[in-house]
Design an enzyme around this catalytic site. Structure first.
Site, short mmCIF file in Angstrom:
data_model
loop_
_atom_site.label_atom_id
_atom_site.label_comp_id
_atom_site.label_asym_id
_atom_site.label_seq_id
_atom_site.Cartn_x
_atom_site.Cartn_y
_atom_site.Cartn_z
N ASN A 176 -3.37 0.33 76.14
CA ASN A 176 -3.12 1.16 77.32
C ASN A 176 -3.85 0.49 78.48
O ASN A 176 -5.06 0.61 78.61
CB ASN A 176 -3.67 2.57 77.05
CG ASN A 176 -3.62 3.46 78.28
OD1 ASN A 176 -3.00 3.12 79.28
ND2 ASN A 176 -4.29 4.60 78.20
N LYS A 213 -3.80 1.06 81.54
CA LYS A 213 -4.18 1.98 82.63
C LYS A 213 -3.83 1.33 83.98
O LYS A 213 -2.88 0.58 84.06
CB LYS A 213 -5.66 2.38 82.52
CG LYS A 213 -5.97 2.94 81.12
CD LYS A 213 -7.28 3.65 81.02
CE LYS A 213 -7.48 4.16 79.60
NZ LYS A 213 -8.71 4.89 79.42
N HIS A 218 -2.16 11.92 77.94
CA HIS A 218 -3.46 11.24 77.94
C HIS A 218 -4.48 12.14 78.64
O HIS A 218 -4.16 12.80 79.62
CB HIS A 218 -3.35 9.89 78.64
CG HIS A 218 -4.57 9.06 78.46
ND1 HIS A 218 -5.71 9.28 79.20
CD2 HIS A 218 -4.86 8.06 77.60
CE1 HIS A 218 -6.65 8.43 78.79
NE2 HIS A 218 -6.16 7.68 77.82
N GLU A 270 -6.77 11.59 80.64
CA GLU A 270 -6.97 11.34 82.08
C GLU A 270 -5.90 12.06 82.89
O GLU A 270 -6.16 12.53 83.99
CB GLU A 270 -6.97 9.82 82.35
CG GLU A 270 -8.27 9.20 81.87
CD GLU A 270 -8.19 7.73 81.52
OE1 GLU A 270 -7.21 7.05 81.90
OE2 GLU A 270 -9.13 7.24 80.85
N GLU A 314 -7.81 11.14 70.61
CA GLU A 314 -8.70 10.48 71.56
C GLU A 314 -9.78 11.46 72.02
O GLU A 314 -9.57 12.23 72.96
CB GLU A 314 -7.90 10.01 72.78
CG GLU A 314 -6.84 8.97 72.45
CD GLU A 314 -6.62 8.02 73.61
OE1 GLU A 314 -6.75 6.81 73.38
OE2 GLU A 314 -6.36 8.48 74.72
N GLY A 323 -13.68 5.12 77.29
CA GLY A 323 -14.28 4.32 78.36
C GLY A 323 -15.79 4.47 78.45
O GLY A 323 -16.40 4.02 79.42
N SER A 364 -12.97 3.78 72.99
CA SER A 364 -13.90 2.65 72.82
C SER A 364 -13.70 1.88 71.51
O SER A 364 -14.67 1.44 70.89
CB SER A 364 -15.35 3.11 72.98
OG SER A 364 -15.55 3.70 74.26
P1 PGA Z 1 -10.94 3.03 75.90
O1 PGA Z 1 -9.64 3.91 76.32
O2 PGA Z 1 -10.52 2.15 74.75
O3 PGA Z 1 -11.27 2.24 77.13
O4 PGA Z 1 -12.00 4.00 75.52
C1 PGA Z 1 -8.80 4.45 75.36
C2 PGA Z 1 -7.71 5.25 76.03
O5 PGA Z 1 -8.00 5.91 77.03
O6 PGA Z 1 -6.53 5.25 75.60
#
Ligand code: PGA
Length: 252
Positions: free
Chosen positions: A9, A11, A95, A97, A167, A173, A212
């Site tokens: 992803n 982003k 997601h 976010e 997640e 992140g 992560s």
């Molecule tokens: P990350 O993000 O691997 O940077 O923690 C995962 C995601 O948001 O899909």
């Protein structure tokens, strides 16, 4: 046996040149073995050029979001049919976010899930709890609410061509990862919840872990019985980091 899916992803990162370099690096370095699949989800504006570079590879293309509407007066939105048109097979829906920053409720996420499937895309439904929810002991309740919104709207059979991604919001992140056993508990819960409706379908469903995930923690996570791959943010932005996770899936 369920196949592993390792999904990047990206982003809102990179330029046209960066996406082309990244995807070329992934195409060149991807281990050519059976039993796992790679997927990249670039920003909308780079989907077409990345699709071109993926031609002839076994790597799939996906988008990070989709409109719940089919077409019409929805300025700035992208329809599922448009994603299909440009070569997408998958789309991420719900997601955290987008739930947190764009106010997407579980009902909107369910509508997006349905819109994706109506256009022939495979939705990757993201679910997960915040740190506060985990500490309050409500992880399963939160996940059930997120899953149930889609179950009610789409029915259990819709999960036949869908992927779920667990997640934990506190791990995205942040550099904090759920430990393999901690993630496995939630994955097992998700599979169990769907199995209560249709056990044979739940057994085939791919459930990805996201938060992560990196080359060094991927082997432990991927060794767990109900973890079928990863949804990777930060570590999907460098070909070598992403390929380290691909290698772990290829060896698992
Ligand atoms: P990350 O993000 O691997 O940077 O923690 C995962 C995601 O948001 O899909």
């Amino acid at each position: 046996m369920r196949e592993f899916l390792v999904a990047g992803n990206w982003k809102m990162n990179g330029s046209a040149a960066d996406s082309e370099a990244l995807v070329s690096g992934i195409v060149e370095g991807a281990p050519a073995v059976a039993g796992y699949r790679l997927l990249v989800c670039p920003p909308f504006t780079y989907l077409a050029s990345v699709a071109g570079l993926l031609t002839g590879s076994n790597i799939a293309l996906g988008a990070q979001n989709v409109s719940q509407f089919e077409s019409g007066a929805h300025t700035g939105e992208i329809a599922a049919s448009m994603l299909k048109d440009v070569g997408c097979e998958y789309v991420i829906v719900g997601h955290s976010e987008r739930r947190a920053m764009s106010g997407e409720s579980s009902d909107i996420v369910a509508a997006k899930f349905l819109a994706a499937q109506a256009a022939g895309l495979i939705p990757i439904l993201c679910v997960g709890e915040t740190l506060q929810e985990r500490e309050a002991g409500t992880t399963e309740k939160v996940i059930d609410e997120q899953l149930d919104a889609v179950l009610v709207a789409a029915g259990i059979d819709a999960f036949e061509s869908a992927v779920v991604a667990y997640e934990p919001v506190w791990a995205i992140g942040t550099g904090k990862t759920a430990g393999p056993a901690q993630a496995q508990d939630v994955h097992q819960h998700i599979r169990g919840r769907l199995a209560a409706h249709k056990p044979e379908l739940a057994e085939k469903l791919q459930i990805l872990y996201g938060g992560s995930m990196k080359g060094d923690n991927a082997p432990g996570l991927l060794s767990m019985a109900d973890i079928d791959g990863g949804l990777i943010g930060g570590a999907s932005l460098k070909a070598n980091d992403f390929l380290a996770i691909a290698a772990a899936a290829a060896q698992s």
